[in-house]
Design a protein around this motif. Structure first.
Motif, PDB file in Angstrom:
ATOM      1  N   ARG A  24       0.832  -1.203   0.000  1.00 59.15           N
ATOM      2  CA  ARG A  24       0.000   0.000   0.000  1.00 59.15           C
ATOM      3  C   ARG A  24       0.866   1.253   0.000  1.00 59.15           C
ATOM      4  O   ARG A  24       0.576   2.221  -0.704  1.00 59.15           O
ATOM      5  CB  ARG A  24      -0.902  -0.020   1.232  1.00 59.15           C
ATOM      6  N   SER A 101     -10.928  -0.366   2.841  1.00 62.37           N
ATOM      7  CA  SER A 101      -9.855   0.488   2.306  1.00 62.37           C
ATOM      8  C   SER A 101      -8.620  -0.320   1.949  1.00 62.37           C
ATOM      9  O   SER A 101      -7.922   0.004   0.980  1.00 62.37           O
ATOM     10  CB  SER A 101      -9.503   1.584   3.313  1.00 62.37           C
ATOM     11  N   ILE A 104      -9.280  -1.895  -1.492  1.00 56.73           N
ATOM     12  CA  ILE A 104      -9.225  -0.883  -2.551  1.00 56.73           C
ATOM     13  C   ILE A 104      -7.779  -0.445  -2.787  1.00 56.73           C
ATOM     14  O   ILE A 104      -7.336  -0.292  -3.938  1.00 56.73           O
ATOM     15  CB  ILE A 104     -10.109   0.330  -2.190  1.00 56.73           C
ATOM     16  N   ASP A 105      -7.018  -0.253  -1.713  1.00 59.71           N
ATOM     17  CA  ASP A 105      -5.610   0.127  -1.858  1.00 59.71           C
ATOM     18  C   ASP A 105      -4.825  -0.930  -2.625  1.00 59.71           C
ATOM     19  O   ASP A 105      -4.031  -0.619  -3.522  1.00 59.71           O
ATOM     20  CB  ASP A 105      -4.963   0.338  -0.485  1.00 59.71           C
ATOM     21  N   ARG A 108      -5.711  -1.032  -6.267  1.00 63.96           N
ATOM     22  CA  ARG A 108      -5.033   0.057  -6.966  1.00 63.96           C
ATOM     23  C   ARG A 108      -3.580  -0.325  -7.277  1.00 63.96           C
ATOM     24  O   ARG A 108      -3.079  -0.085  -8.384  1.00 63.96           O
ATOM     25  CB  ARG A 108      -5.083   1.317  -6.092  1.00 63.96           C
ATOM     26  N   ILE A 111      -3.584  -3.007 -10.145  1.00 63.66           N
ATOM     27  CA  ILE A 111      -3.801  -2.470 -11.484  1.00 63.66           C
ATOM     28  C   ILE A 111      -2.545  -1.778 -11.998  1.00 63.66           C
ATOM     29  O   ILE A 111      -2.161  -1.932 -13.164  1.00 63.66           O
ATOM     30  CB  ILE A 111      -5.007  -1.511 -11.482  1.00 63.66           C
ATOM     31  N   GLY A 112      -1.867  -1.049 -11.102  1.00 60.53           N
ATOM     32  CA  GLY A 112      -0.619  -0.407 -11.507  1.00 60.53           C
ATOM     33  C   GLY A 112       0.444  -1.417 -11.885  1.00 60.53           C
ATOM     34  O   GLY A 112       1.185  -1.237 -12.859  1.00 60.53           O
ATOM     35  N   TRP A 170     -14.664   1.167  -9.391  1.00 61.40           N
ATOM     36  CA  TRP A 170     -13.919   1.898 -10.419  1.00 61.40           C
ATOM     37  C   TRP A 170     -13.730   3.385 -10.120  1.00 61.40           C
ATOM     38  O   TRP A 170     -12.648   3.931 -10.398  1.00 61.40           O
ATOM     39  CB  TRP A 170     -14.586   1.691 -11.779  1.00 61.40           C
ATOM     40  N   GLN A 172     -13.219   4.603  -7.207  1.00 66.54           N
ATOM     41  CA  GLN A 172     -12.266   4.670  -6.098  1.00 66.54           C
ATOM     42  C   GLN A 172     -10.857   4.232  -6.518  1.00 66.54           C
ATOM     43  O   GLN A 172      -9.869   4.838  -6.106  1.00 66.54           O
ATOM     44  CB  GLN A 172     -12.748   3.789  -4.936  1.00 66.54           C
ATOM     45  N   VAL A 173     -10.763   3.181  -7.311  1.00 60.61           N
ATOM     46  CA  VAL A 173      -9.448   2.607  -7.608  1.00 60.61           C
ATOM     47  C   VAL A 173      -8.627   3.505  -8.524  1.00 60.61           C
ATOM     48  O   VAL A 173      -7.551   3.971  -8.136  1.00 60.61           O
ATOM     49  CB  VAL A 173      -9.590   1.179  -8.171  1.00 60.61           C
ATOM     50  N   PRO A 174      -9.062   3.803  -9.752  1.00 62.90           N
ATOM     51  CA  PRO A 174      -8.212   4.643 -10.602  1.00 62.90           C
ATOM     52  C   PRO A 174      -8.354   6.142 -10.343  1.00 62.90           C
ATOM     53  O   PRO A 174      -7.419   6.900 -10.572  1.00 62.90           O
ATOM     54  CB  PRO A 174      -8.680   4.289 -12.022  1.00 62.90           C
ATOM     55  N   ASN A 176      -9.380   7.558  -7.336  1.00 58.33           N
ATOM     56  CA  ASN A 176      -9.127   7.894  -5.935  1.00 58.33           C
ATOM     57  C   ASN A 176     -10.292   8.645  -5.279  1.00 58.33           C
ATOM     58  O   ASN A 176     -10.081   9.455  -4.375  1.00 58.33           O
ATOM     59  CB  ASN A 176      -7.836   8.718  -5.796  1.00 58.33           C
TER      60      ASN A 176
END
Length: 209
Positions: A24, A101, A104-105, A108, A111-112, A170, A172-174, A176
């Protein structure tokens, strides 16, 4: 014989929690097994004894976070219980994950990381899809009971997932955006129920044509 097992479990949990924090804070590429070991206050060898690779550890974290909020009994579909009540229970448990959270973190971060490795993405998505099988099984059970229209169960399950993720994943993830409030979560769930059941539910006493 039981004490060493409890110690092993505690070490494994420490590793997972340390890894969640490292991924994270620093992302997938920068995080190393050395950093995870240091944060967990265990040896690097201990980390590898539990998880053979960084990829495996990350996949395990995603799966555990998903499983924590989506654990279901073996009897997923319940004959005689209103479909809306059953489906609401399933969607609410899914919302617990989407409102976590940590999940979701890590999504994220995932995906990166997958931008540079499509193979890695396929492995992680496969892990998560195993957890979403719950909805497919439920749809199949309702169909066998004559209460949902004849549609490919996996397709219908993907639709209901998408109705939630459009608002609680979607953005929240890309982008924020903040996690949904409890009130907004319930609004999204009820709206998804309206759309899904309006199209797929077979009325108990259909009107004669």
């Amino acid at each position: 014989m039981t004490a060493p097992q409890r110690l092993t479990d505690r070490k494994r949990e420490s590793i997972v929690q340390a890894a969640i924090a490292e991924f994270r804070d620093n992302g997938f590429e920068v995080t190393s097994m050395d950093r995870i070991a240091a944060r967990a206050e265990v040896s690097k060898r201990t980390v590898y004894n539990h998880f053979p690779s960084k990829e495996e550890l990350f996949a395990e974290m995603l799966q555990r976070l998903w499983a924590k909020a989506t654990a279901q009994s073996e009897d997923i579909y319940r004959p005689g219980v209103p479909l809306r009540e059953q489906l609401r229970d399933l969607l609410n448990t899914k919302m617990k994950t989407l409102g976590d959270s940590n999940f979701i973190d890590l999504a994220r971060v995932a995906i990166g990381a997958t931008i540079h490795s499509p193979e890695r993405a396929q492995a992680w998505v496969s892990r998560l899809n195993q957890r979403e099988e719950t909805f497919t099984i439920w749809v199949r059970g309702a169909q066998q009971d004559g209460r949902l229209k004849d549609v490919e169960p996996g397709f219908a399950a993907s639709q209901i997932h998408a109705l939630l993720k459009a608002f609680a994943f979607w953005p929240q993830v890309p982008l924020n955006e903040p996690l949904l409030s409890a009130e907004k979560q319930q609004s999204v769930v009820e709206s998804a129920l309206d759309l899904f059941l309006c199209w797929y539910e077979i009325p108990a006493n259909p009107k004669p044509v």
